[in-house]
Design an enzyme around this catalytic site. Structure first.
Site, mmCIF file in Angstrom:
data_model
loop_
_atom_site.group_PDB
_atom_site.id
_atom_site.type_symbol
_atom_site.label_atom_id
_atom_site.label_comp_id
_atom_site.label_asym_id
_atom_site.label_seq_id
_atom_site.Cartn_x
_atom_site.Cartn_y
_atom_site.Cartn_z
ATOM 1 N N LYS A 1 24.237 31.184 23.941
ATOM 2 C CA LYS A 1 24.631 32.547 23.605
ATOM 3 C C LYS A 1 23.355 33.293 23.222
ATOM 4 O O LYS A 1 22.866 33.170 22.096
ATOM 5 C CB LYS A 1 25.624 32.498 22.439
ATOM 6 C CG LYS A 1 26.199 33.821 22.033
ATOM 7 C CD LYS A 1 27.241 33.602 20.946
ATOM 8 C CE LYS A 1 27.923 34.895 20.574
ATOM 9 N NZ LYS A 1 28.985 34.672 19.594
ATOM 10 N N ILE B 1 31.502 28.918 20.130
ATOM 11 C CA ILE B 1 31.044 28.344 21.398
ATOM 12 C C ILE B 1 31.217 26.823 21.388
ATOM 13 O O ILE B 1 31.267 26.200 22.448
ATOM 14 C CB ILE B 1 29.607 28.775 21.769
ATOM 15 C CG1 ILE B 1 28.585 28.394 20.707
ATOM 16 C CG2 ILE B 1 29.568 30.270 22.059
ATOM 17 C CD1 ILE B 1 27.129 28.690 21.099
ATOM 18 N N GLU B 2 31.364 26.239 20.209
ATOM 19 C CA GLU B 2 31.678 24.817 20.109
ATOM 20 C C GLU B 2 33.038 24.532 20.764
ATOM 21 O O GLU B 2 33.200 23.567 21.512
ATOM 22 C CB GLU B 2 31.724 24.362 18.650
ATOM 23 C CG GLU B 2 30.408 24.463 17.914
ATOM 24 C CD GLU B 2 30.174 25.790 17.203
ATOM 25 O OE1 GLU B 2 30.574 26.860 17.740
ATOM 26 O OE2 GLU B 2 29.577 25.765 16.112
ATOM 27 N N GLU C 1 31.819 41.666 19.168
ATOM 28 C CA GLU C 1 31.527 40.711 20.242
ATOM 29 C C GLU C 1 32.642 40.726 21.281
ATOM 30 O O GLU C 1 32.379 40.604 22.480
ATOM 31 C CB GLU C 1 31.362 39.300 19.669
ATOM 32 C CG GLU C 1 30.117 39.158 18.822
ATOM 33 C CD GLU C 1 30.001 37.764 18.242
ATOM 34 O OE1 GLU C 1 29.108 37.023 18.696
ATOM 35 O OE2 GLU C 1 30.798 37.430 17.340
ATOM 36 N N TYR D 1 30.665 20.207 43.452
ATOM 37 C CA TYR D 1 30.155 20.993 42.327
ATOM 38 C C TYR D 1 30.500 22.466 42.437
ATOM 39 O O TYR D 1 30.492 23.171 41.438
ATOM 40 C CB TYR D 1 28.653 20.773 42.095
ATOM 41 C CG TYR D 1 27.768 20.773 43.304
ATOM 42 C CD1 TYR D 1 27.348 21.952 43.894
ATOM 43 C CD2 TYR D 1 27.313 19.575 43.842
ATOM 44 C CE1 TYR D 1 26.511 21.948 44.988
ATOM 45 C CE2 TYR D 1 26.469 19.556 44.936
ATOM 46 C CZ TYR D 1 26.075 20.753 45.514
ATOM 47 O OH TYR D 1 25.246 20.746 46.597
#
Length: 122
Positions: free
Chosen positions: A102, A75-76, A24, A56
């Site tokens: 993901k 990803i947390e 990855e 933004y």
């Protein structure tokens, strides 16, 4: 009367190298981020002034910097990094909700994506 409004950035796409496995990091993949945040209405709404809100475009840049330049296994953890950065960088934000998707998660099955959602407030 106190009111608030919500700004949402949906499907911000970035190429990055997050994940637990070495392949990855080596191959990388696209990640998608949604950021939703609440602000007090105040002068921005009453007077139509950008100086009294959160730009933004600047939020997008902060998210991009974190996703592209900070490698995380989970990803947390990436979602938490984004939430923390937005609350630190933009004091008017009262609540933030981050979704990180993901699509090429290394799971033995067919799915559209894996998503983590994280919400935090001041």
């Amino acid at each position: 009367m106190t009111s608030q409004y919500t700004i949402t950035l949906k499907n911000c796409a970035f190429f990055a190298r997050h994940g637990v496995f070495p392949q990855e990091e080596f191959l990388g993949q696209r990640f998608y981020v949604d950021a939703e945040f609440d602000l007090p209405a105040g002068e921005a709404v009453r007077r139509d002034l950008i100086d009294n809100t959160v730009d933004y475009g600047s939020v997008f840049k902060v998210i991009e910097e974190i996703v592209v330049h900070t490698r995380r296994e989970l990803i947390e953890a990436l979602a938490q990094d984004i939430a923390d950065a937005l609350l630190t960088r933009f004091p008017p934000i009262q609540r933030v909700r981050i979704n990180v998707r993901k699509p090429s998660a290394p799971v033995p099955g067919i799915l559209d994506y894996v998503q983590v959602s994280l919400e935090t407030a001041r």
